[in-house]
Motif scaffolding. Structure first.
Motif, PDB file in Angstrom:
ATOM      1  N   TRP A  46       0.848  -1.198   0.000  1.00 27.18           N
ATOM      2  CA  TRP A  46       0.000   0.000   0.000  1.00 27.18           C
ATOM      3  C   TRP A  46       0.882   1.246   0.000  1.00 27.18           C
ATOM      4  CZ3 TRP A  46       0.080  -3.329   4.330  1.00 27.18           C
ATOM      5  CH2 TRP A  46       0.806  -2.850   5.416  1.00 27.18           C
ATOM      6  N   ALA A  47       0.223   2.402  -0.129  1.00 21.91           N
ATOM      7  CA  ALA A  47       0.916   3.690  -0.103  1.00 21.91           C
ATOM      8  C   ALA A  47       0.159   4.652   0.799  1.00 21.91           C
ATOM      9  CB  ALA A  47       1.046   4.269  -1.509  1.00 21.91           C
ATOM     10  N   THR A  48       0.896   5.614   1.350  1.00 22.66           N
ATOM     11  CA  THR A  48       0.297   6.657   2.184  1.00 22.66           C
ATOM     12  C   THR A  48       0.776   8.024   1.705  1.00 22.66           C
ATOM     13  OG1 THR A  48       2.122   6.431   3.775  1.00 22.66           O
ATOM     14  CG2 THR A  48       0.107   5.165   4.211  1.00 22.66           C
ATOM     15  N   TYR A  49       0.033   9.055   2.092  1.00 18.02           N
ATOM     16  CA  TYR A  49       0.353  10.445   1.741  1.00 18.02           C
ATOM     17  C   TYR A  49       0.394  10.672   0.227  1.00 18.02           C
ATOM     18  CZ  TYR A  49       1.676  11.004   6.648  1.00 18.02           C
ATOM     19  OH  TYR A  49       1.672  11.031   8.015  1.00 18.02           O
ATOM     20  N   VAL A  50      -0.428   9.941  -0.495  1.00 17.60           N
ATOM     21  CA  VAL A  50      -0.525  10.168  -1.940  1.00 17.60           C
ATOM     22  C   VAL A  50      -1.685  11.133  -2.178  1.00 17.60           C
ATOM     23  CG1 VAL A  50      -0.780   9.114  -4.210  1.00 17.60           C
ATOM     24  CG2 VAL A  50       0.346   7.849  -2.373  1.00 17.60           C
ATOM     25  N   ASN A  51      -1.375  12.385  -2.334  1.00 20.41           N
ATOM     26  CA  ASN A  51      -2.410  13.409  -2.499  1.00 20.41           C
ATOM     27  C   ASN A  51      -2.453  13.848  -3.965  1.00 20.41           C
ATOM     28  OD1 ASN A  51      -2.948  13.477   0.335  1.00 20.41           O
ATOM     29  ND2 ASN A  51      -1.085  14.708   0.600  1.00 20.41           N
ATOM     30  N   VAL A  52      -3.460  13.399  -4.681  1.00 20.25           N
ATOM     31  CA  VAL A  52      -3.598  13.743  -6.095  1.00 20.25           C
ATOM     32  C   VAL A  52      -5.026  14.179  -6.385  1.00 20.25           C
ATOM     33  CG1 VAL A  52      -1.747  12.267  -6.927  1.00 20.25           C
ATOM     34  CG2 VAL A  52      -4.022  11.318  -6.638  1.00 20.25           C
ATOM     35  N   ARG A  53      -5.169  14.955  -7.434  1.00 20.63           N
ATOM     36  CA  ARG A  53      -6.483  15.405  -7.878  1.00 20.63           C
ATOM     37  C   ARG A  53      -6.608  15.176  -9.383  1.00 20.63           C
ATOM     38  NH1 ARG A  53      -7.053  21.369  -4.994  1.00 20.63           N
ATOM     39  NH2 ARG A  53      -6.977  20.663  -2.810  1.00 20.63           N
ATOM     40  N   ASP A  54      -7.838  15.072  -9.811  1.00 19.99           N
ATOM     41  CA  ASP A  54      -8.154  14.998 -11.245  1.00 19.99           C
ATOM     42  C   ASP A  54      -7.455  13.842 -11.945  1.00 19.99           C
ATOM     43  OD1 ASP A  54      -9.669  17.335 -10.931  1.00 19.99           O
ATOM     44  OD2 ASP A  54      -7.900  18.586 -11.251  1.00 19.99           O
ATOM     45  N   VAL A  55      -7.315  12.719 -11.269  1.00 19.50           N
ATOM     46  CA  VAL A  55      -6.824  11.502 -11.916  1.00 19.50           C
ATOM     47  C   VAL A  55      -7.837  10.397 -11.660  1.00 19.50           C
ATOM     48  CG1 VAL A  55      -4.404  12.171 -11.681  1.00 19.50           C
ATOM     49  CG2 VAL A  55      -5.445  10.698  -9.947  1.00 19.50           C
ATOM     50  N   ASP A  56      -7.886   9.429 -12.555  1.00 15.96           N
ATOM     51  CA  ASP A  56      -8.861   8.345 -12.411  1.00 15.96           C
ATOM     52  C   ASP A  56      -8.333   7.193 -11.561  1.00 15.96           C
ATOM     53  OD1 ASP A  56     -10.928   9.502 -14.048  1.00 15.96           O
ATOM     54  OD2 ASP A  56      -9.606   9.144 -15.759  1.00 15.96           O
ATOM     55  N   LYS A  57      -7.105   6.784 -11.826  1.00 15.72           N
ATOM     56  CA  LYS A  57      -6.537   5.649 -11.101  1.00 15.72           C
ATOM     57  C   LYS A  57      -5.050   5.910 -10.841  1.00 15.72           C
ATOM     58  CE  LYS A  57     -10.251   2.962 -11.343  1.00 15.72           C
ATOM     59  NZ  LYS A  57     -10.974   2.462 -10.142  1.00 15.72           N
ATOM     60  N   ILE A  58      -4.488   5.160  -9.887  1.00 15.00           N
ATOM     61  CA  ILE A  58      -3.048   5.187  -9.667  1.00 15.00           C
ATOM     62  C   ILE A  58      -2.536   3.753  -9.586  1.00 15.00           C
ATOM     63  CG2 ILE A  58      -3.101   7.405  -8.475  1.00 15.00           C
ATOM     64  CD1 ILE A  58      -2.669   5.897  -5.858  1.00 15.00           C
ATOM     65  N   VAL A 113      -3.139   7.653 -13.964  1.00 10.31           N
ATOM     66  CA  VAL A 113      -3.662   7.531 -15.310  1.00 10.31           C
ATOM     67  C   VAL A 113      -4.995   8.258 -15.370  1.00 10.31           C
ATOM     68  CG1 VAL A 113      -4.708   5.297 -14.757  1.00 10.31           C
ATOM     69  CG2 VAL A 113      -4.333   5.934 -17.144  1.00 10.31           C
ATOM     70  N   SER A 114      -5.170   9.027 -16.421  1.00 13.14           N
ATOM     71  CA  SER A 114      -6.405   9.779 -16.626  1.00 13.14           C
ATOM     72  C   SER A 114      -6.936   9.458 -18.016  1.00 13.14           C
ATOM     73  CB  SER A 114      -6.146  11.284 -16.503  1.00 13.14           C
ATOM     74  OG  SER A 114      -7.304  12.018 -16.808  1.00 13.14           O
ATOM     75  N   TYR A 115      -8.228   9.157 -18.100  1.00 14.95           N
ATOM     76  CA  TYR A 115      -8.835   8.742 -19.368  1.00 14.95           C
ATOM     77  C   TYR A 115      -9.630   9.868 -20.023  1.00 14.95           C
ATOM     78  CZ  TYR A 115      -7.683   4.076 -17.707  1.00 14.95           C
ATOM     79  OH  TYR A 115      -7.006   2.975 -17.243  1.00 14.95           O
ATOM     80  N   ARG A 116      -9.488  11.074 -19.541  1.00 11.98           N
ATOM     81  CA  ARG A 116     -10.334  12.155 -20.048  1.00 11.98           C
ATOM     82  C   ARG A 116      -9.919  12.626 -21.430  1.00 11.98           C
ATOM     83  NH1 ARG A 116     -10.433  15.454 -14.307  1.00 11.98           N
ATOM     84  NH2 ARG A 116     -11.279  13.723 -13.075  1.00 11.98           N
ATOM     85  N   ASN A 117      -8.625  12.566 -21.712  1.00  9.61           N
ATOM     86  CA  ASN A 117      -8.153  13.086 -22.998  1.00  9.61           C
ATOM     87  C   ASN A 117      -7.814  11.989 -24.002  1.00  9.61           C
ATOM     88  OD1 ASN A 117      -8.296  15.698 -21.941  1.00  9.61           O
ATOM     89  ND2 ASN A 117      -6.267  15.506 -21.029  1.00  9.61           N
ATOM     90  N   LYS A 118      -7.419  10.827 -23.493  1.00  8.62           N
ATOM     91  CA  LYS A 118      -7.026   9.739 -24.381  1.00  8.62           C
ATOM     92  C   LYS A 118      -7.783   8.471 -24.024  1.00  8.62           C
ATOM     93  CE  LYS A 118      -2.256  11.331 -25.046  1.00  8.62           C
ATOM     94  NZ  LYS A 118      -0.828  10.944 -24.902  1.00  8.62           N
ATOM     95  N   LYS A 119      -8.081   7.704 -25.048  1.00  5.96           N
ATOM     96  CA  LYS A 119      -8.773   6.442 -24.807  1.00  5.96           C
ATOM     97  C   LYS A 119      -7.875   5.458 -24.071  1.00  5.96           C
ATOM     98  CE  LYS A 119     -11.836   3.241 -27.216  1.00  5.96           C
ATOM     99  NZ  LYS A 119     -12.403   2.849 -28.523  1.00  5.96           N
ATOM    100  N   SER A 120      -6.573   5.487 -24.407  1.00  2.28           N
ATOM    101  CA  SER A 120      -5.624   4.597 -23.752  1.00  2.28           C
ATOM    102  C   SER A 120      -5.169   5.112 -22.396  1.00  2.28           C
ATOM    103  CB  SER A 120      -4.401   4.387 -24.646  1.00  2.28           C
ATOM    104  OG  SER A 120      -3.770   5.637 -24.904  1.00  2.28           O
TER     105      SER A 120
END
Length: 485
Positions: A46-58, A113-120
């Motif tokens: 697992w991971a801690t202190y991972v603060n991200v916004r506007d992403v779908d998955k990590i 990974v963010s799927y908003r701009n690219k299908k892949s």
């Protein structure tokens, strides 16, 4: 076991040798690395202190590297929600534990990974870290490790950073990744030199027999299609050796250099090209290289400096490079490269290393080198990622220079601190230049400033002693940073 991972050996004799050798040095206190004919694997927890916004998955991405060279295909975990970064997933690599080179490092990153701009999906590295697979006592990493990751450098677009600093981030509020490397009943150490040398001679013998018999082993391209060495081969080798150090060799050229490796012994400065031809993920190659290194004649200072490049990560190679450099390089040439060598030290995998010892020794033997060595290190103290290393080197140097030189150095430090504080104070004041100049004159007439800024060796040139401060000629230059004259 991955289907494409196969042990490459010339015959059952090789397996017999390795089995007996590894058993002979497993005495209950430790195990030889060569005892483990299983793929290297780890478990991302697992991971801690991972603060991200506007992403779908990590996800976690892992790669095994030797310098900039990837040892096998990287591995990635499944994609998870950034709000709950837990994986508990095993990752198995296409390399046997027994084939891991001594200077192998694990490169880790948490990616989004963010799927908003690219299908892949658009992939991005969020934080990273590099970890040596062997500690300074040559023990293979094991058990649970909490690894604090580093922020991504500006304009960095890759997903792994194999050439970055080694070790956890000193900032404990950074993203932290929990990795399970597995447990062993005893520590696993890198195979001792005498066993490696014996195996290297064994591989050389098998190689020689293969040339004479003309056999082909489908699992090892190095034993395929042996042809007699002809004059044209030596001409091509000479051409390759003369190339620019930044030029890349083709696979065919690497195979040629490796075939002529014993001829390279006659050309000491060909060593960088031979190292480029070594397959670092195969202990057969590495063992034979170590045998050759014991016979290698000293190289020129310029070649020794080249061997300290990041792509020549092997500890034994770097030890030879430092030894040859110390024996051949003059103080004048060392002084020219001192700044770059201090930068190289920062990327060494362990605090105690041959290059650090060389620089400390030469700095203590030559005051000019020592002066600049001190200030090159002092200039890096602002960076928390290398501060500990610089502090240890500075302390080692200061303990050896003697009380007289130490007092002179400390007076230079005090003078620089006074000037820095004065400059910062001036930049923060909001008055016009006339008032700032009055403030400058008032400060430098104080007793502590006069004592600090008069009669000390210049940090820019240790042979120049700065006398009295001519206060009436001091001024503030017209610039956004308001530098002092």
């Amino acid at each position: 076991m991955p289907s494409n991972l196969k042990r490459s050996s010339t015959s059952s004799k090789t397996e017999y040798f390795l089995k007996n050798a590894s058993q002979a040095i497993a005495e209950g206190i430790y195990f030889s690395l060569w005892k483990f004919e299983t793929p290297f694997k780890l478990k991302a927890l697992w991971a801690t202190y991972v603060n991200v916004r506007d992403v779908d998955k990590i996800y976690v991405k892992c790669g095994l590297y030797h310098g900039p060279e990837v040892l096998c295909a990287p591995r990635s975990t499944d994609l998870v929600d950034p709000c709950n970064p837990k994986w508990n997933q095993s990752l198995e690599f296409d390399i046997f534990i027994s084939d891991l080179p001594r200077s192998a490092r694990l490169c880790l990153s948490i990616c989004s990974v963010s799927y908003r701009n690219k299908k892949s999906g658009e992939h991005c590295c969020l934080s990273w870290s590099n970890l040596p697979l062997f500690d300074y006592k040559s023990r293979l990493v094991s058990d649970l490790k909490s690894i604090n990751l580093r922020p991504v450098p500006k304009d960095f677009t890759d997903l792994l950073n194999p050439l970055g600093l080694v070790g956890s981030n000193t900032n404990k509020d950074s993203p932290c990744l929990e990795i399970d490397f597995g447990r062993y009943t005893a520590p696993v150490i890198f195979t001792p030199d005498d066993i490696i040398e014996e195996y290297g001679h064994f591989c050389r013998k098998m190689d020689f027999e293969g040339r004479n018999c003309g056999y082909k082993d489908v699992d090892n391209a190095r034993f395929q299609n042996y042809q007699p060495i002809v004059a044209r081969d030596y001409e091509l080798l000479a051409e390759i050796i003369e190339r620019d150090p930044f030029s890349e060799m083709s696979i065919q050229e690497k195979n040629l250099v490796w075939r002529l490796r014993e001829h390279c012994l006659k050309i000491p400065d060909s060593l960088p090209k031979l190292l480029d031809a070594v397959k670092w993920n195969q202990r057969d190659d590495v063992s034979q290289l170590y045998v050759l290194l014991k016979q290698w004649r000293p190289v020129k200072s310029e070649t020794a400096l080249e061997l300290l490049d990041c792509k020549y990560a092997d500890l034994k190679v770097r030890q030879y490079a430092v030894k040859w450099l110390d024996a051949n390089i003059s103080d004048e040439l060392l002084a020219q490269y001192l700044l770059q060598l201090v930068q190289v030290v920062e990327y060494e995998p362990y605090l105690d290393n041959g290059l650090s010892r060389l620089l400390i020794k030469r700095s203590l033997l030559n005051r000019k080198i020592g002066h600049y060595f001190f200030w090159h290190l002092k200039a890096e103290m602002h960076d928390p990622s290398v501060r500990l290393r610089c502090c240890l080197l500075l302390e080692a140097y200061c303990r050896g220079i003697g009380s007289t030189f130490l007092k002179s150095t400390l007076k230079q430090v005090e003078a620089l601190e006074k000037l820095t504080n004065l400059s910062e104070g001036l930049k923060q004041r909001k008055e016009d230049n006339k008032e700032k100049i009055k403030y400058l004159f008032d400060q430098i007439q104080k007793a502590d400033y006069i004592e600090a800024l008069e009669g000390f060796n210049s940090p820019l040139n240790h042979s120049v002693i700065l006398g009295k401060l001519v206060r009436e000629e001091c001024r503030i230059m017209d610039s956004a940073k308001k530098p002092l004259w």
